[in-house]
Design an enzyme around this catalytic site. Structure first.
Site, PDB file in Angstrom:
ATOM      1  N   HIS A 121       0.712  -1.296   0.059  1.00  0.00           N
ATOM      2  CA  HIS A 121      -0.056  -0.053   0.025  1.00  0.00           C
ATOM      3  C   HIS A 121       0.830   1.200   0.053  1.00  0.00           C
ATOM      4  O   HIS A 121       0.366   2.425   0.421  1.00  0.00           O
ATOM      5  CB  HIS A 121      -0.882  -0.105   1.297  1.00  0.00           C
ATOM      6  N   CYS A 129       5.331  11.225  -8.713  1.00  0.00           N
ATOM      7  CA  CYS A 129       4.816  12.354  -9.686  1.00  0.00           C
ATOM      8  C   CYS A 129       3.547  11.873 -10.351  1.00  0.00           C
ATOM      9  O   CYS A 129       3.329  10.798 -10.629  1.00  0.00           O
ATOM     10  CB  CYS A 129       5.777  12.533 -10.732  1.00  0.00           C
ATOM     11  N   CYS A 132       4.771  11.592 -14.530  1.00  0.00           N
ATOM     12  CA  CYS A 132       5.562  10.676 -15.035  1.00  0.00           C
ATOM     13  C   CYS A 132       5.971   9.456 -13.977  1.00  0.00           C
ATOM     14  O   CYS A 132       6.402   8.424 -14.368  1.00  0.00           O
ATOM     15  CB  CYS A 132       6.918  11.167 -15.310  1.00  0.00           C
ATOM     16  N   GLU A 235      -6.633 -11.496  18.456  1.00  0.00           N
ATOM     17  CA  GLU A 235      -7.957 -12.097  18.114  1.00  0.00           C
ATOM     18  C   GLU A 235      -8.240 -12.723  16.838  1.00  0.00           C
ATOM     19  O   GLU A 235      -7.135 -12.633  15.860  1.00  0.00           O
ATOM     20  CB  GLU A 235      -9.076 -10.884  18.313  1.00  0.00           C
TER      21      GLU A 235
HETATM   22  C1  BV8 Z   1      -8.363  -1.869  -4.836  1.00  0.00           C
HETATM   23  C2  BV8 Z   1      -3.206   2.950   2.745  1.00  0.00           C
HETATM   24  C3  BV8 Z   1      -8.895  -2.046  -7.392  1.00  0.00           C
HETATM   25  C4  BV8 Z   1      -4.027   4.151   3.349  1.00  0.00           C
HETATM   26  C5  BV8 Z   1      -4.769   1.269   2.657  1.00  0.00           C
HETATM   27  C6  BV8 Z   1     -15.605  -0.594  -3.174  1.00  0.00           C
HETATM   28  C7  BV8 Z   1     -15.104   0.525  -3.916  1.00  0.00           C
HETATM   29  C8  BV8 Z   1     -13.600   0.419  -4.188  1.00  0.00           C
HETATM   30  C9  BV8 Z   1     -12.975  -0.680  -3.505  1.00  0.00           C
HETATM   31  C10 BV8 Z   1     -13.644  -1.633  -2.743  1.00  0.00           C
HETATM   32  C11 BV8 Z   1     -14.810  -1.640  -2.800  1.00  0.00           C
HETATM   33  N1  BV8 Z   1     -15.127  -2.667  -2.092  1.00  0.00           N
HETATM   34  C12 BV8 Z   1     -14.046  -3.316  -1.697  1.00  0.00           C
HETATM   35  C13 BV8 Z   1     -13.012  -2.816  -2.331  1.00  0.00           C
HETATM   36  C14 BV8 Z   1     -11.751  -3.126  -2.384  1.00  0.00           C
HETATM   37  C15 BV8 Z   1     -11.128  -2.248  -1.110  1.00  0.00           C
HETATM   38  C16 BV8 Z   1     -11.284  -3.216   0.099  1.00  0.00           C
HETATM   39  O1  BV8 Z   1     -10.856  -4.133   0.108  1.00  0.00           O
HETATM   40  N2  BV8 Z   1     -12.193  -2.725   1.175  1.00  0.00           N
HETATM   41  C17 BV8 Z   1     -12.454  -3.224   2.241  1.00  0.00           C
HETATM   42  C18 BV8 Z   1     -12.550  -2.430   3.352  1.00  0.00           C
HETATM   43  C19 BV8 Z   1     -13.694  -4.093   2.227  1.00  0.00           C
HETATM   44  N3  BV8 Z   1      -9.754  -2.520  -1.632  1.00  0.00           N
HETATM   45  C20 BV8 Z   1      -9.312  -1.507  -2.175  1.00  0.00           C
HETATM   46  O2  BV8 Z   1      -9.979  -0.268  -2.436  1.00  0.00           O
HETATM   47  C21 BV8 Z   1      -7.817  -1.415  -2.786  1.00  0.00           C
HETATM   48  N4  BV8 Z   1      -7.436  -1.170  -4.111  1.00  0.00           N
HETATM   49  O3  BV8 Z   1      -9.342  -2.648  -4.706  1.00  0.00           O
HETATM   50  O4  BV8 Z   1      -8.248  -1.409  -6.312  1.00  0.00           O
HETATM   51  C22 BV8 Z   1      -9.988  -1.198  -7.379  1.00  0.00           C
HETATM   52  C23 BV8 Z   1      -9.868  -0.132  -7.990  1.00  0.00           C
HETATM   53  C24 BV8 Z   1     -11.278   0.720  -8.237  1.00  0.00           C
HETATM   54  C25 BV8 Z   1     -12.449   0.404  -7.873  1.00  0.00           C
HETATM   55  C26 BV8 Z   1     -12.558  -0.813  -6.991  1.00  0.00           C
HETATM   56  C27 BV8 Z   1     -11.255  -1.826  -6.835  1.00  0.00           C
HETATM   57  C28 BV8 Z   1      -6.977  -0.457  -2.067  1.00  0.00           C
HETATM   58  C29 BV8 Z   1      -6.705  -1.254  -0.722  1.00  0.00           C
HETATM   59  C30 BV8 Z   1      -5.679  -0.214   0.049  1.00  0.00           C
HETATM   60  C31 BV8 Z   1      -6.218   0.984   0.915  1.00  0.00           C
HETATM   61  N5  BV8 Z   1      -5.086   1.435   1.585  1.00  0.00           N
HETATM   62  N6  BV8 Z   1      -3.781   1.824   3.528  1.00  0.00           N
HETATM   63  C32 BV8 Z   1      -3.544   4.208   4.864  1.00  0.00           C
HETATM   64  O5  BV8 Z   1      -2.793   3.365   5.345  1.00  0.00           O
HETATM   65  O6  BV8 Z   1      -3.889   5.125   5.351  1.00  0.00           O
HETATM   66  S1  BV8 Z   1      -5.595  -0.331   3.586  1.00  0.00           S
HETATM   67  C33 BV8 Z   1      -5.409  -0.090   5.268  1.00  0.00           C
HETATM   68  O7  BV8 Z   1      -5.877  -1.241   5.475  1.00  0.00           O
HETATM   69  C34 BV8 Z   1      -3.789  -0.345   5.691  1.00  0.00           C
HETATM   70  O8  BV8 Z   1      -3.149  -0.392   4.879  1.00  0.00           O
HETATM   71  C35 BV8 Z   1      -4.053  -1.533   6.662  1.00  0.00           C
HETATM   72  O9  BV8 Z   1      -2.836  -2.208   6.683  1.00  0.00           O
HETATM   73  C36 BV8 Z   1      -4.947  -2.364   5.658  1.00  0.00           C
HETATM   74  C37 BV8 Z   1      -5.340  -3.680   6.196  1.00  0.00           C
HETATM   75  O10 BV8 Z   1      -5.762  -3.610   7.463  1.00  0.00           O
HETATM   76  P1  BV8 Z   1      -4.896  -4.233   8.646  1.00  0.00           P
HETATM   77  O11 BV8 Z   1      -3.628  -4.250   8.228  1.00  0.00           O
HETATM   78  O12 BV8 Z   1      -5.570  -5.744   8.591  1.00  0.00           O
HETATM   79  O13 BV8 Z   1      -5.382  -3.527   9.913  1.00  0.00           O
HETATM   80  P2  BV8 Z   1      -6.948  -3.815  10.620  1.00  0.00           P
HETATM   81  O14 BV8 Z   1      -6.795  -2.466  11.383  1.00  0.00           O
HETATM   82  O15 BV8 Z   1      -7.812  -4.167   9.845  1.00  0.00           O
HETATM   83  O16 BV8 Z   1      -6.506  -5.089  11.569  1.00  0.00           O
HETATM   84  C38 BV8 Z   1      -5.498  -5.011  12.643  1.00  0.00           C
HETATM   85  C39 BV8 Z   1      -5.380  -6.289  13.076  1.00  0.00           C
HETATM   86  O17 BV8 Z   1      -3.909  -6.202  13.844  1.00  0.00           O
HETATM   87  C40 BV8 Z   1      -6.340  -6.993  13.896  1.00  0.00           C
HETATM   88  O18 BV8 Z   1      -6.693  -8.109  13.348  1.00  0.00           O
HETATM   89  C41 BV8 Z   1      -6.298  -6.900  15.231  1.00  0.00           C
HETATM   90  O19 BV8 Z   1      -6.554  -7.913  16.207  1.00  0.00           O
HETATM   91  C42 BV8 Z   1      -4.659  -7.248  15.123  1.00  0.00           C
HETATM   92  N7  BV8 Z   1      -3.753  -6.503  16.314  1.00  0.00           N
HETATM   93  C43 BV8 Z   1      -4.089  -5.575  16.927  1.00  0.00           C
HETATM   94  N8  BV8 Z   1      -2.985  -5.252  17.863  1.00  0.00           N
HETATM   95  C44 BV8 Z   1      -2.095  -6.136  17.659  1.00  0.00           C
HETATM   96  C45 BV8 Z   1      -2.537  -7.036  16.551  1.00  0.00           C
HETATM   97  N9  BV8 Z   1      -1.888  -7.943  16.159  1.00  0.00           N
HETATM   98  C46 BV8 Z   1      -0.534  -8.362  16.557  1.00  0.00           C
HETATM   99  N10 BV8 Z   1      -0.168  -7.761  17.514  1.00  0.00           N
HETATM  100  C47 BV8 Z   1      -0.879  -6.540  18.247  1.00  0.00           C
HETATM  101  N11 BV8 Z   1      -0.235  -5.823  19.399  1.00  0.00           N
HETATM  102 ZN    ZN Z   2       7.422  13.599 -13.329  1.00  0.00          ZN
END
Ligand code: BV8
Ligand code: ZN
Length: 268
Positions: A121, A129, A132, A235
């Site tokens: 990500h 840019c 480009c 979890e």
């Molecule tokens: C895509 C960067 C093709 C930004 C991130 C409708 C419209 C458009 C797209 C979609 C749609 N419906 C579905 C989609 C696809 C969408 C998606 O998956 N949505 C989900 C929510 C349903 N995905 C996208 O849009 C991706 N692109 O599909 O492109 C496309 C193009 C056009 C139209 C459609 C599709 C882009 C996804 C990337 C988004 N950017 N990050 C930023 O960081 O601010 S995602 C963001 O979530 C982070 O990067 C993060 O890493 C990622 C995943 O979440 P997790 O890492 O799992 O984090 P989370 O908080 O969820 O969980 C934490 C876990 O840790 C828990 O399990 C918890 O228990 C555990 N934990 C807590 N403490 C600890 C621990 N574990 C260990 N130790 C601890 N101490």
């Molecule tokens: Zn450029």
């Protein structure tokens, strides 16, 4: 028990890969997205995690966009790698880990010393840019002041300052953060490399991910039938059904135990 089994798997493994999410940075003070106190509790991803939503918020209140940027970026800027990051870096350094595939944008794996990191990500310290596609690394102290400048109620002044403060590429066009927002495609080369790594490993360490964001979450299921999957999470996640070993706990506590059982201590 599960830690001893994991140590045995690491010692037998020909190729181990780590797949990490926001949870691995939780003990560095970076809020996760969906857990307790998660980022998206305060800033709804419907608006703040995709370009169109961000633009709508900007139209209503540019100050909110600046606050969001400041909150997210400041939290990450002030974060330091925790023992989980340094444990994975230690495993890589000692030849027990081939690469780390991360969904995180906080650069903490690299700051802990990991060298082979695949960023699905993007990275908060890099801009690209819009013309480009050339990428540039920014120093922390170059980015922070931008958000102070953007704190204004006026849309016009916000837009003007955003364009003024945006990094300029050699080609003259402006640069944007090299971070993948929802609705944006992942970098093709990173995704392809990650798929190749997961398909060719015999041990996958899945750490701190809820497994709900695609296409990242579609990677662990690509592991081969013979690949063992060890999950570390306080979890269950949407990927836990894939795990051969589920170690319930915080990454910052579990991973150092695995590393010390291998006879090393994570350099912190
Ligand atoms: C895509 C960067 C093709 C930004 C991130 C409708 C419209 C458009 C797209 C979609 C749609 N419906 C579905 C989609 C696809 C969408 C998606 O998956 N949505 C989900 C929510 C349903 N995905 C996208 O849009 C991706 N692109 O599909 O492109 C496309 C193009 C056009 C139209 C459609 C599709 C882009 C996804 C990337 C988004 N950017 N990050 C930023 O960081 O601010 S995602 C963001 O979530 C982070 O990067 C993060 O890493 C990622 C995943 O979440 P997790 O890492 O799992 O984090 P989370 O908080 O969820 O969980 C934490 C876990 O840790 C828990 O399990 C918890 O228990 C555990 N934990 C807590 N403490 C600890 C621990 N574990 C260990 N130790 C601890 N101490
Ligand atoms: Zn450029």
């Amino acid at each position: 028990m599960q830690i001893d089994e994991t140590v045995d798997l690491l010692q037998e493994s020909e190729k181990t890969v780590a797949f990490t999410g926001a949870g691995i940075s939780a003990e560095s003070g970076v809020p996760t997205f969906r857990g307790e106190g998660g980022l998206w509790k305060e800033y709804s991803p419907t608006f703040y995690a995709n370009p169109i939503g961000l633009f709508l918020v900007f139209l209503i209140s540019p100050k909110k966009v600046a606050n969001f940027g400041q909150d997210v970026f400041e939290t990450i800027f002030n974060a330091k790698p925790n023992l989980a990051h340094s444990s994975l870096a230690e495993l890589e350094g000692k030849g027990f880990l081939s690469c780390t595939i991360t969904q995180n944008i906080d650069n903490l794996h690299q700051e802990a010393g990991a060298e082979n990191v695949i960023e699905l990500h993007g990275n908060i310290y890099r801009v690209k840019c819009i013309g480009c596609g050339k990428k540039y690394w920014l120093e922390k102290d170059e980015i922070a002041p931008i958000f102070d400048k953007l704190k204004t109620r006026s849309r016009f002044r916000f837009a003007k300052r955003a364009i003024e403060s945006a990094e300029r590429c050699e080609c003259g066009r402006i640069c944007r953060p090299d971070v993948v927002l929802f609705g944006e495609s992942l970098p093709k080369d990173s995704l392809e490399k990650a798929i190749q790594e997961i398909r060719s490993c015999d041990l996958l360490l899945m750490v701190g991910t809820s497994g709900v964001v695609y296409p990242a979450a579609s990677l662990p299921p690509l592991a081969g039938d013979g690949t063992k999957i060890v999950e570390v999470n306080p979890e269950a996640s949407s990927l836990s059904h894939l795990s051969d070993i589920f170690i319930q706990g915080n990454a910052g506590e579990v991973l150092p135990k695995i590393v010390s059982k291998l006879g090393f201590s994570p350099i912190f």
